[in-house]
Design a protein around this motif. Sequence first.
Motif, PDB file in Angstrom:
ATOM      1  N   SER A 189       0.529  -1.202  -0.069  1.00 43.90           N
ATOM      2  CA  SER A 189       0.091  -0.397   0.063  1.00 43.90           C
ATOM      3  C   SER A 189       0.785   1.556   0.095  1.00 43.90           C
ATOM      4  N   ILE A 190       2.544   1.193   0.085  1.00 43.33           N
ATOM      5  CA  ILE A 190       2.549   2.365   0.482  1.00 43.33           C
ATOM      6  C   ILE A 190       4.380   1.923  -0.354  1.00 43.33           C
ATOM      7  N   SER A 191       3.657   2.146  -2.114  1.00 38.13           N
ATOM      8  CA  SER A 191       5.032   2.366  -1.976  1.00 38.13           C
ATOM      9  C   SER A 191       5.985   2.980  -2.756  1.00 38.13           C
ATOM     10  N   ARG A 192       7.522   2.474  -3.189  1.00 38.53           N
ATOM     11  CA  ARG A 192       8.571   3.039  -2.871  1.00 38.53           C
ATOM     12  C   ARG A 192       8.236   4.417  -4.213  1.00 38.53           C
ATOM     13  N   SER A 193       8.805   5.484  -3.524  1.00 35.93           N
ATOM     14  CA  SER A 193       8.812   6.499  -4.324  1.00 35.93           C
ATOM     15  C   SER A 193      10.111   6.586  -5.355  1.00 35.93           C
ATOM     16  N   ALA A 194       9.897   7.254  -6.267  1.00 34.77           N
ATOM     17  CA  ALA A 194      10.582   7.491  -7.849  1.00 34.77           C
ATOM     18  C   ALA A 194      11.779   8.361  -7.540  1.00 34.77           C
ATOM     19  N   ASN A 195      11.150   9.330  -6.221  1.00 37.45           N
ATOM     20  CA  ASN A 195      12.658  10.308  -5.898  1.00 37.45           C
ATOM     21  C   ASN A 195      12.979   9.407  -5.312  1.00 37.45           C
ATOM     22  N   VAL A 199      13.161  11.162  -1.059  1.00 34.55           N
ATOM     23  CA  VAL A 199      11.871  10.789  -0.807  1.00 34.55           C
ATOM     24  C   VAL A 199      12.512   9.542   0.037  1.00 34.55           C
ATOM     25  N   ASP A 200      12.602   8.489  -0.337  1.00 31.37           N
ATOM     26  CA  ASP A 200      13.002   7.046   0.010  1.00 31.37           C
ATOM     27  C   ASP A 200      13.980   6.825   1.450  1.00 31.37           C
ATOM     28  N   HIS A 201      15.094   7.471   1.094  1.00 36.23           N
ATOM     29  CA  HIS A 201      15.890   8.022   1.715  1.00 36.23           C
ATOM     30  C   HIS A 201      15.804   8.591   3.140  1.00 36.23           C
ATOM     31  N   GLU A 202      15.244  10.091   2.907  1.00 29.97           N
ATOM     32  CA  GLU A 202      13.708  10.542   4.434  1.00 29.97           C
ATOM     33  C   GLU A 202      12.910   9.725   5.128  1.00 29.97           C
TER      34      GLU A 202
END
Length: 91
Positions: free
Chosen positions: A24-30, A33-36
């Motif tokens: 339900s919460i996918s990895r971000s293309a950015n 964002v994933d790092h944060e």
Amino acid sequence: MNQEATSSDDNKHRLVDIQLDPDSISRSANPNVDHERQVAIYDLIEENSFVLEDHDSGPYKLILGTLNDRLVFNVHDESGTQIVAHMFSFS
């Protein structure tokens, strides 16, 4: 209460793992964002206090997800057994 008992109680009343539900919460293309997200999770795990009313089976694991425009907190005990799920409306 002695120092050892206090330390044991503190360890029971905390989150030891926080995960994002990949369905339900996918990895971000950015990648920033994933790092944060990972930094925020690390910070929460490092210093937190978490208590469930009428449950004393901590420490706890938390899986965050979404379902039908709601934020879902799935709380598990340390062995992975689900204890409770709370849903919060986004609106």
